[in-house]
Design a protein around this motif. Structure first.
Motif, PDB file in Angstrom:
ATOM      1  N   VAL A 111      -7.055  -5.225   5.445  1.00  0.00           N
ATOM      2  CA  VAL A 111      -6.338  -5.519   6.684  1.00  0.00           C
ATOM      3  C   VAL A 111      -5.105  -4.614   6.774  1.00  0.00           C
ATOM      4  O   VAL A 111      -4.282  -4.586   5.857  1.00  0.00           O
ATOM      5  CB  VAL A 111      -5.900  -6.995   6.735  1.00  0.00           C
ATOM      6  CG1 VAL A 111      -5.077  -7.266   7.988  1.00  0.00           C
ATOM      7  CG2 VAL A 111      -7.121  -7.905   6.693  1.00  0.00           C
ATOM      8  N   LYS A 112      -4.977  -3.911   7.895  1.00  0.00           N
ATOM      9  CA  LYS A 112      -3.842  -3.005   8.067  1.00  0.00           C
ATOM     10  C   LYS A 112      -2.599  -3.786   8.476  1.00  0.00           C
ATOM     11  O   LYS A 112      -2.680  -4.786   9.198  1.00  0.00           O
ATOM     12  CB  LYS A 112      -4.170  -1.939   9.097  1.00  0.00           C
ATOM     13  CG  LYS A 112      -5.298  -1.011   8.654  1.00  0.00           C
ATOM     14  CD  LYS A 112      -5.578   0.058   9.681  1.00  0.00           C
ATOM     15  CE  LYS A 112      -6.697   0.984   9.188  1.00  0.00           C
ATOM     16  NZ  LYS A 112      -7.008   2.061  10.169  1.00  0.00           N
ATOM     17  N   TYR A 113      -1.447  -3.296   8.043  1.00  0.00           N
ATOM     18  CA  TYR A 113      -0.196  -4.004   8.300  1.00  0.00           C
ATOM     19  C   TYR A 113       0.979  -3.047   8.238  1.00  0.00           C
ATOM     20  O   TYR A 113       0.907  -1.970   7.630  1.00  0.00           O
ATOM     21  CB  TYR A 113       0.001  -5.126   7.266  1.00  0.00           C
ATOM     22  CG  TYR A 113       0.045  -4.636   5.823  1.00  0.00           C
ATOM     23  CD1 TYR A 113       1.260  -4.460   5.151  1.00  0.00           C
ATOM     24  CD2 TYR A 113      -1.127  -4.336   5.131  1.00  0.00           C
ATOM     25  CE1 TYR A 113       1.297  -4.011   3.840  1.00  0.00           C
ATOM     26  CE2 TYR A 113      -1.099  -3.888   3.813  1.00  0.00           C
ATOM     27  CZ  TYR A 113       0.112  -3.730   3.177  1.00  0.00           C
ATOM     28  OH  TYR A 113       0.156  -3.269   1.868  1.00  0.00           O
ATOM     29  N   ASN A 114       2.069  -3.441   8.876  1.00  0.00           N
ATOM     30  CA  ASN A 114       3.325  -2.709   8.795  1.00  0.00           C
ATOM     31  C   ASN A 114       4.179  -3.329   7.702  1.00  0.00           C
ATOM     32  O   ASN A 114       4.405  -4.545   7.709  1.00  0.00           O
ATOM     33  CB  ASN A 114       4.089  -2.778  10.127  1.00  0.00           C
ATOM     34  CG  ASN A 114       3.358  -2.073  11.249  1.00  0.00           C
ATOM     35  OD1 ASN A 114       2.895  -0.951  11.088  1.00  0.00           O
ATOM     36  ND2 ASN A 114       3.240  -2.744  12.390  1.00  0.00           N
ATOM     37  N   LEU A 115       4.647  -2.527   6.798  1.00  0.00           N
ATOM     38  CA  LEU A 115       5.501  -3.007   5.718  1.00  0.00           C
ATOM     39  C   LEU A 115       6.950  -2.765   6.095  1.00  0.00           C
ATOM     40  O   LEU A 115       7.340  -1.641   6.428  1.00  0.00           O
ATOM     41  CB  LEU A 115       5.149  -2.273   4.419  1.00  0.00           C
ATOM     42  CG  LEU A 115       5.854  -2.737   3.144  1.00  0.00           C
ATOM     43  CD1 LEU A 115       5.530  -4.203   2.856  1.00  0.00           C
ATOM     44  CD2 LEU A 115       5.423  -1.871   1.968  1.00  0.00           C
ATOM     45  N   LYS A 116       7.756  -3.816   6.056  1.00  0.00           N
ATOM     46  CA  LYS A 116       9.145  -3.720   6.488  1.00  0.00           C
ATOM     47  C   LYS A 116      10.099  -4.185   5.387  1.00  0.00           C
ATOM     48  O   LYS A 116      10.553  -5.334   5.386  1.00  0.00           O
ATOM     49  CB  LYS A 116       9.355  -4.551   7.759  1.00  0.00           C
ATOM     50  CG  LYS A 116       8.570  -4.022   8.964  1.00  0.00           C
ATOM     51  CD  LYS A 116       8.867  -4.808  10.217  1.00  0.00           C
ATOM     52  CE  LYS A 116       8.176  -4.199  11.431  1.00  0.00           C
ATOM     53  NZ  LYS A 116       8.695  -2.867  11.769  1.00  0.00           N
TER      54      LYS A 116
END
Length: 305
Positions: free
Chosen positions: A113-118
């Motif tokens: 699953v693709k995600y934005n890491l913040k």
């Protein structure tokens, strides 16, 4: 002490079309325990150990330096509807050493699953995170849903993205394993943070008992993983904790329970750790943080930094 752990960290230097990045290679006993060769002849044991330490120190420094490059943890411009807010390093440029955020990343990576890491520093937490979740992290945001408890996040991801299931029933359910291993991190944390040497022996005994219990649990399982034949949430939850324990117990308390050389004290546990530390997801550059980051994080917890 820590040098014995350090010898297990090997790195591959990858030169891409755009710049270069240093990616941690898989933990593997066959590579890290084999003798170094020079001129067709084996080095003496002491020379080999010295060479391994020097090699690790050099490569670790290169990786840590590369990880400071802006954008090192970014994955491109593709639109993604999942954001993961997590503890950062001092300046917010990369992830911090939180084992629970690492657990969530392992779940996301395992499911593809693709995600934005913040990565987020305390002073830069958004207002909604402070008002809705008291600033707690890791925090996952998906569409209009946000949550902070790492196990709740993992179960949400399992239900929302049911492919590549991480909750299949084996000899045990993942919930049973989580219950059986729930005492490990508190015991380990209490020992590492303890500043009263008079209490070390009692706290160390509690940690050793937890390690013995883990070893017995793994030996009783008809498979390579905690629940049986397949990796589950229980494995991915425990892996970051074992990584922290491996590094911090050795560094701060001189307790080495994962042996790079010689006979294993707890063969089942150590073999399990070798398998898990070698999985692709743990070694992904977005998920991995360095030994130095682990040590620094626990120094902060101990009031030393």
């Amino acid at each position: 002490m820590i040098s014995s752990i350090a010898t297990s960290f090997c790195y591959i230097v990858i030169f891409g079309a755009i710049g270069q990045a240093f990616v941690p290679h898989k933990f593997t006993s066959k590579l890290c325990r084999q003798e170094l060769k020079m001129g067709g002849k084996s080095l003496a044991d002491t020379q080999a150990k010295s060479s391994k330490r020097k090699m690790f120190k050099s490569l670790r420094e290169k990786f840590n330096k590369a990880a400071e490059i802006p954008g090192f943890f970014e994955v491109g411009s593709e639109q993604v509807d999942i954001d993961l807010y997590c503890k950062s390093n001092k300046d917010g440029s990369q992830i911090g050493d939180c084992p629970f955020a690492q657990f969530i990343q392992l779940v996301l990576q395992k499911k593809g699953v693709k995600y934005n890491l913040k990565p987020t520093i305390s002073s830069a937490k958004p207002d909604w995170l402070l008002s809705k979740h008291e600033g707690k992290m890791p925090c996952l945001v998906h569409n209009d849903v946000s949550m902070t408890d790492s196990l709740a996040i993992a179960e949400y991801l399992e239900k929302t993205f049911p492919h590549s299931s991480l909750t299949r029933q084996g000899a045990f359910s993942y919930q049973e394993i989580l219950e059986k291993t729930s005492g490990f991190f508190p015991a380990m944390s209490a020992l590492i943070k303890n500043a009263d040497e008079g209490k070390d022996a009692e706290l160390a005994e509690a940690v050793e008992a937890q390690l013995d219990s883990l070893d017995e649990l793994i030996r009783s399982t008809p498979g390579q993983y905690l629940c049986g034949l397949e990796v589950t949430l229980a494995d991915l939850y425990l892996l970051p904790q074992l990584f922290h324990a491996m590094v911090a117990l050795d560094h701060f308390k001189g307790i080495e329970f994962f042996h790079m050389e010689g006979d294993a004290t707890r063969p089942a546990l150590e073999s399990y750790m070798e398998r898990m530390l070698a999985i692709e997801q743990f070694n992904d550059k977005r998920v991995y943080y360095s030994v130095d980051a682990v040590i620094y994080g626990w120094k902060v917890a101990r009031g030393e930094a």
